[in-house]
Design a protein around this motif. Structure first.
Motif, PDB file in Angstrom:
ATOM      1  N   PHE A 114       1.028  -1.229  -0.065  1.00  0.00           N
ATOM      2  CA  PHE A 114      -0.051   0.045  -0.040  1.00  0.00           C
ATOM      3  C   PHE A 114       0.849   1.331   0.142  1.00  0.00           C
ATOM      4  O   PHE A 114       1.710   1.462   1.044  1.00  0.00           O
ATOM      5  N   ASN A 115       1.039   2.157  -1.268  1.00  0.00           N
ATOM      6  CA  ASN A 115       1.628   3.080  -1.147  1.00  0.00           C
ATOM      7  C   ASN A 115       3.144   2.665  -1.023  1.00  0.00           C
ATOM      8  O   ASN A 115       3.743   3.500  -0.347  1.00  0.00           O
ATOM      9  N   ASP A 116       3.434   1.735  -1.683  1.00  0.00           N
ATOM     10  CA  ASP A 116       4.983   1.228  -1.747  1.00  0.00           C
ATOM     11  C   ASP A 116       5.703   0.879  -0.441  1.00  0.00           C
ATOM     12  O   ASP A 116       6.727   1.012  -0.108  1.00  0.00           O
ATOM     13  N   ARG A 117       4.630   0.325   0.310  1.00  0.00           N
ATOM     14  CA  ARG A 117       5.052  -0.134   1.809  1.00  0.00           C
ATOM     15  C   ARG A 117       4.376  -1.595   1.928  1.00  0.00           C
ATOM     16  O   ARG A 117       3.137  -1.690   1.798  1.00  0.00           O
ATOM     17  N   LEU A 118       5.379  -2.694   2.111  1.00  0.00           N
ATOM     18  CA  LEU A 118       4.756  -4.012   2.116  1.00  0.00           C
ATOM     19  C   LEU A 118       3.945  -4.145   3.321  1.00  0.00           C
ATOM     20  O   LEU A 118       4.386  -4.021   4.399  1.00  0.00           O
ATOM     21  N   PHE A 119       2.767  -4.706   3.109  1.00  0.00           N
ATOM     22  CA  PHE A 119       1.985  -4.938   4.307  1.00  0.00           C
ATOM     23  C   PHE A 119       1.264  -6.658   4.293  1.00  0.00           C
ATOM     24  O   PHE A 119       0.855  -6.884   5.404  1.00  0.00           O
ATOM     25  N   GLU A 120       1.634  -7.188   3.471  1.00  0.00           N
ATOM     26  CA  GLU A 120       1.115  -8.659   3.252  1.00  0.00           C
ATOM     27  C   GLU A 120       2.099  -9.439   2.528  1.00  0.00           C
ATOM     28  O   GLU A 120       2.344  -9.329   1.339  1.00  0.00           O
ATOM     29  N   VAL A 121       2.154 -10.628   3.200  1.00  0.00           N
ATOM     30  CA  VAL A 121       2.995 -11.880   2.511  1.00  0.00           C
ATOM     31  C   VAL A 121       2.141 -12.973   2.315  1.00  0.00           C
ATOM     32  O   VAL A 121       1.484 -13.430   3.412  1.00  0.00           O
ATOM     33  N   GLY A 122       1.703 -13.319   1.366  1.00  0.00           N
ATOM     34  CA  GLY A 122       0.794 -14.578   1.194  1.00  0.00           C
ATOM     35  C   GLY A 122       1.565 -15.808   0.384  1.00  0.00           C
ATOM     36  O   GLY A 122       2.339 -15.644  -0.722  1.00  0.00           O
ATOM     37  N   PHE A 123       1.214 -16.801   0.747  1.00  0.00           N
ATOM     38  CA  PHE A 123       1.363 -18.216   0.145  1.00  0.00           C
ATOM     39  C   PHE A 123       0.421 -19.272   0.054  1.00  0.00           C
ATOM     40  O   PHE A 123      -0.438 -19.492   0.854  1.00  0.00           O
TER      41      PHE A 123
END
Length: 207
Positions: A114-123
């Motif tokens: 969100f606006n160039d900031r990682l907030f979620e890693v999904g696998f």
């Protein structure tokens, strides 16, 4: 316009906010004005570890450079609102890698920003049973609930998964798609706050 990331719990690019109805009160909605600056939705805080060496608040460039050093090239998808004085900046990015090795199996790795900031890693693992066993070894305290899902939140760090359900006979009969999610809830709440406050503003169209 809508892309669902791994599970119904995480809807990519969903905008559900609605303006309150004023017609019944004989009123008209005022023209929206900017109540906050873009800085409130772009501020970079100290990151928290998510998984696989990835930390929240990392930038897209930083992540892609790290992948490039490992000869990995993710696919990038972007959706952004055009600049407009009525609302703060809003950009969502998704990086995906197919056939990524993690948690005892291969699968699809998805990173949301969100606006160039990682907030979620999904696998999304190819082998739910192998992933469930590896996740249990990596996180022995994680316990599934009566529905076969597991979730734990510590501070702003959230882990949610359904791999044990997906690996079970019930899950297989329902064609349950397995997922594991690691999130920083600070950014999840920030994204949701943007949607609630500004998502109902109709985008301008140029003639």
């Amino acid at each position: 316009m809508a892309v669902v990331c791994l599970s119904g719990a995480a809807t990519w690019y969903g905008i559900n906010a609605k303006l309150p109805s004023l017609r019944s009160a004989g009123m008209t909605a005022p023209a929206p004005t900017v109540a906050v600056s873009s800085e409130d939705y772009t501020r970079r805080q100290p990151g928290r570890p998510l998984f696989a060496g990835l930390s929240s608040y990392s930038s897209i460039d930083q992540i892609t450079r790290d992948f490039a050093a490992r000869k990995l090239v993710p696919v990038r998808r972007t959706m952004s609102r055009p600049p407009d004085p009525r609302y703060p900046v809003h950009a969502l990015d998704l990086l995906t890698l197919e056939h990524y090795s993690m948690l005892g199996t291969q699968g699809r790795l998805s990173l949301q920003f969100f606006n160039d900031r990682l907030f979620e890693v999904g696998f999304k693992p190819d082998d739910a049973a192998a992933c469930a066993a590896a996740l249990k070894r990596a996180d022995p305290q994680l316990r599934r609930d009566a529905n076969g899902r597991a979730e734990r939140t510590v501070g702003s760090q959230r882990l949610a998964t359904n791999v044990e359900l997906a690996a079970s006979s019930v899950g297989q009969s329902l064609n349950t798609e397995p997922y594991v999610l690691w999130q920083d809830l600070r950014l999840v709440r920030e994204r949701d706050d943007w949607d609630q406050r500004f998502g109902a503003i109709v985008q301008k169209t140029e003639q």
